[in-house]
Design a protein around this motif. Structure first.
Motif, PDB file in Angstrom:
ATOM      1  N   UNK A 243      -0.333  -0.326  11.041  1.00 13.85           N
ATOM      2  CA  UNK A 243      -1.192  -0.330   9.853  1.00 13.85           C
ATOM      3  C   UNK A 243      -0.572  -1.129   8.700  1.00 13.85           C
ATOM      4  N   UNK A 244       0.750  -1.014   8.429  1.00 13.29           N
ATOM      5  CA  UNK A 244       1.316  -1.884   7.382  1.00 13.29           C
ATOM      6  C   UNK A 244       1.108  -3.363   7.659  1.00 13.29           C
ATOM      7  N   UNK A 245       1.246  -3.784   8.932  1.00 17.57           N
ATOM      8  CA  UNK A 245       1.031  -5.194   9.267  1.00 17.57           C
ATOM      9  C   UNK A 245      -0.425  -5.578   9.034  1.00 17.57           C
ATOM     10  N   UNK A 246      -1.362  -4.688   9.392  1.00 15.49           N
ATOM     11  CA  UNK A 246      -2.781  -4.975   9.144  1.00 15.49           C
ATOM     12  C   UNK A 246      -3.089  -4.999   7.657  1.00 15.49           C
ATOM     13  N   UNK A 247      -2.522  -4.049   6.914  1.00 13.50           N
ATOM     14  CA  UNK A 247      -2.735  -4.039   5.466  1.00 13.50           C
ATOM     15  C   UNK A 247      -2.186  -5.308   4.842  1.00 13.50           C
ATOM     16  N   UNK A 394      -0.333  -1.261   0.712  1.00 12.07           N
ATOM     17  CA  UNK A 394      -1.147  -0.037   0.733  1.00 12.07           C
ATOM     18  C   UNK A 394      -1.652   0.326  -0.657  1.00 12.07           C
ATOM     19  N   UNK A 395      -0.793   0.140  -1.666  1.00  8.78           N
ATOM     20  CA  UNK A 395      -1.211   0.458  -3.041  1.00  8.78           C
ATOM     21  C   UNK A 395      -2.331  -0.466  -3.507  1.00  8.78           C
ATOM     22  N   UNK A 400      -4.786   1.801  -5.461  1.00 12.35           N
ATOM     23  CA  UNK A 400      -5.198   1.392  -6.807  1.00 12.35           C
ATOM     24  C   UNK A 400      -6.703   1.262  -6.968  1.00 12.35           C
ATOM     25  N   UNK A 401      -7.437   0.592  -6.037  1.00 11.62           N
ATOM     26  CA  UNK A 401      -8.898   0.523  -6.228  1.00 11.62           C
ATOM     27  C   UNK A 401      -9.543   1.902  -6.303  1.00 11.62           C
ATOM     28  N   UNK A 402      -9.116   2.832  -5.421  1.00 12.65           N
ATOM     29  CA  UNK A 402      -9.676   4.180  -5.469  1.00 12.65           C
ATOM     30  C   UNK A 402      -9.322   4.906  -6.747  1.00 12.65           C
ATOM     31  N   UNK A 403      -8.045   4.844  -7.148  1.00  8.93           N
ATOM     32  CA  UNK A 403      -7.587   5.533  -8.348  1.00  8.93           C
ATOM     33  C   UNK A 403      -8.258   4.985  -9.600  1.00  8.93           C
ATOM     34  N   UNK A 404      -8.329   3.676  -9.713  1.00 17.46           N
ATOM     35  CA  UNK A 404      -8.925   3.062 -10.903  1.00 17.46           C
ATOM     36  C   UNK A 404     -10.415   3.385 -11.002  1.00 17.46           C
ATOM     37  N   UNK A 405     -11.089   3.416  -9.847  1.00 12.73           N
ATOM     38  CA  UNK A 405     -12.513   3.742  -9.875  1.00 12.73           C
ATOM     39  C   UNK A 405     -12.723   5.180 -10.353  1.00 12.73           C
ATOM     40  N   UNK A 428      -4.630   5.755   1.580  1.00 18.57           N
ATOM     41  CA  UNK A 428      -3.540   4.854   1.226  1.00 18.57           C
ATOM     42  C   UNK A 428      -2.226   5.578   1.024  1.00 18.57           C
ATOM     43  N   UNK A 429      -2.270   6.700   0.327  1.00 19.96           N
ATOM     44  CA  UNK A 429      -1.040   7.459   0.056  1.00 19.96           C
ATOM     45  C   UNK A 429      -0.451   8.008   1.358  1.00 19.96           C
ATOM     46  N   UNK A 430      -1.282   8.628   2.195  1.00 19.05           N
ATOM     47  CA  UNK A 430      -0.790   9.255   3.428  1.00 19.05           C
ATOM     48  C   UNK A 430      -0.260   8.214   4.405  1.00 19.05           C
ATOM     49  N   UNK A 431      -1.043   7.174   4.660  1.00 18.47           N
ATOM     50  CA  UNK A 431      -0.641   6.167   5.644  1.00 18.47           C
ATOM     51  C   UNK A 431       0.582   5.388   5.161  1.00 18.47           C
ATOM     52  N   UNK A 432       0.573   4.987   3.900  1.00 23.71           N
ATOM     53  CA  UNK A 432       1.718   4.242   3.371  1.00 23.71           C
ATOM     54  C   UNK A 432       3.005   5.043   3.424  1.00 23.71           C
ATOM     55  N   UNK A 433       2.932   6.312   3.021  1.00 24.25           N
ATOM     56  CA  UNK A 433       4.136   7.156   3.005  1.00 24.25           C
ATOM     57  C   UNK A 433       4.653   7.412   4.414  1.00 24.25           C
ATOM     58  N   UNK A 434       3.756   7.745   5.349  1.00 22.26           N
ATOM     59  CA  UNK A 434       4.183   8.013   6.727  1.00 22.26           C
ATOM     60  C   UNK A 434       4.792   6.776   7.371  1.00 22.26           C
TER      61      UNK A 434
END
Length: 447
Positions: A243-247, A394-395, A400-405, A428-434
């Motif tokens: 997922x990081x590579x895809x992101x 991920x951010x 960021x888009x979700x949080x800012x919205x 974003x938070x869960x996948x990025x952290x894991x």
């Protein structure tokens, strides 16, 4: 009739100008629709295409396809939220949206994330130049000398290319000027994908054992026919890189708003069409190249796809030309990725000052120096994809888009976009952290 026509024209004019008035005032004709599509595709597609076959090898074909669909759909949706916020507020930069949502800390947070993300992306592109360009030149020259010559030093070539090609393109003041080079870069990526498909039937499977020089990932016995069986689902520690590579591969959000600002007749709907076309075409190229790259090397695909072809087809003319095409595409992509990085650095250091060639040029040179240092000393491109993808990518793509919205929009709590923004933020938070925890765990184990 004429009054209605004037009314609609005025509404369209009002829809176009608020976003641009903050920075550009009276505005000449902007970039065309096609040019904007090519620029955004060039921002999406880059060195990530070389790491997706490795991601497929560690997730399986079905697992990879599902993840790629999810990440690309969420990327398009997060751009939709950003454009909607721009339409509501008239704000024309990612950093300013962060300031609107979280005051000055938000601006600093987004600016730092954009800077780190784009420096990581540019360093990964230049890393490819450092590792591939000397071999490409040597193969075309058919050099048989045993001594070391200047063009075999990847670091020297990297510095020369940066000064002579990247710097003149990166110092241009507007991203719209790069539309032609972006179209050329996309053609190179299409050529690369075509060659990956063709070479599927050139390299035998099981992979030959009589190769004297093998990369680390190929040092496995290949005597079993099971080596040539594609896996539908794979779950391993290396799956953490998927997922990081895809992101990393789909992140274009730092370039979306600059391209939106320079789009001819800019409206949210028009820019969303640019985004949807760019992401759809990139998705197709990514999927095809990853699938056939995986079906060529199976579990032994390298973290950088080209290394496998270099090992087994070192003197193949088509492979040599595709390597050169990827290198040219990378060179032409770096200036486009540099644009939002420079804009973020100037906003963080100098605020909203009027344009100054001195500040513009100094920031350009400083960023390129940092990128060069990282490209020279980074040992493995997989590290860039993993760390940058699980943190800043991920951010910028999800969090960021979700949080800012959620912070800025006045829509109701149960609206569809509100629920979508909550999902983006949590995902974003869960996948990025894991992913980051698993990657660090693997580093600790390997050391």
């Amino acid at each position: 009739m004429s009054d209605n026509f004037r009314s609609r024209a005025t509404e369209e004019e009002n829809e176009v100008t608020p976003l641009l008035a903050n920075e550009m005032g009276s505005r000449s004709r902007g970039a065309s629709f096609a040019s904007s599509v090519f620029n955004l595709m060039n921002a999406i597609m880059g060195s990530g295409i070389l790491g997706l076959a490795f991601a497929m090898a560690n997730t399986g074909i079905v697992g990879f396809c599902l993840l790629l669909v999810v990440v690309s759909a969420l990327a398009a949706y997060s751009v939709h939220l950003l454009l909607k916020l721009c339409d509501q507020t008239g704000i024309n930069s990612y950093e300013s949206l962060g300031e609107r949502a979280l005051d000055k800390p938000g601006k600093v947070l987004v600016g730092c994330a954009v800077l780190i993300q784009n420096i990581g992306a540019m360093s990964s592109y230049l890393f490819i130049l450092k590792s591939e360009l000397p071999a490409a030149i040597k193969s075309f020259l058919n050099a048989g000398n045993t001594g070391t010559v200047w063009y075999e030093d990847g670091r020297l070539l990297l510095i020369l290319i940066t000064i002579c090609v990247v710097l003149p393109l990166a110092i241009l003041p507007r991203v719209g000027f790069l539309g032609y080079t972006s179209g050329l870069a996309f053609l190179f990526m299409l050529y690369f994908t075509t060659v990956v498909v063709m070479k599927k039937w050139t390299i035998p499977c099981p992979l030959p054992n009589n190769i004297t020089v093998l990369s680390e990932s190929f040092q496995v016995s290949n005597s079993s026919g099971s080596e040539c069986t594609a896996k539908l689902f794979v779950l391993s520690r290396k799956s953490a890189y998927a997922i990081p590579t895809m992101a990393f591969s789909f992140l274009c959000h730092t370039a979306v708003l600059p391209i939106y600002c320079e789009l001819d007749r800019p409206t949210k709907a028009r820019m969303q069409r640019v985004t949807n076309i760019s992401i759809s075409l990139s998705f197709t190229v990514y999927l095809v190249s990853a699938l056939f790259g995986y079906l060529t090397f199976y579990a032994h695909v390298d973290s950088e796809l080209l290394l496998g072809y270099d090992t087994y087809l070192p003197h193949d003319v088509v492979v040599m030309t595709v390597r050169l095409a990827i290198l040219l595409s990378v060179i032409l992509t770096v200036p486009l990725i540099h644009f939002p990085a420079r804009k973020a650095a100037i906003l963080l250091l100098f605020g909203s000052r009027p344009f100054s060639w001195w500040i513009h040029s100094l920031t350009t040179v400083c960023i390129l120096c940092v990128v060069l240092i990282l490209a020279i000393f980074v040992p493995d491109i997989r590290n860039v994809f993993g760390v940058v993808g699980s943190t800043t990518s991920s951010c910028l793509l999800f969090v960021f888009p979700g949080l800012f919205y959620l912070r800025i929009s006045t829509q109701r709590f149960r609206s569809l976009d509100y629920i979508g923004a909550v999902f983006l933020l949590v995902f974003g938070v869960v996948v990025g952290a894991l992913s980051l925890i698993l990657i660090i765990f693997m580093w600790v184990q390997s050391s």
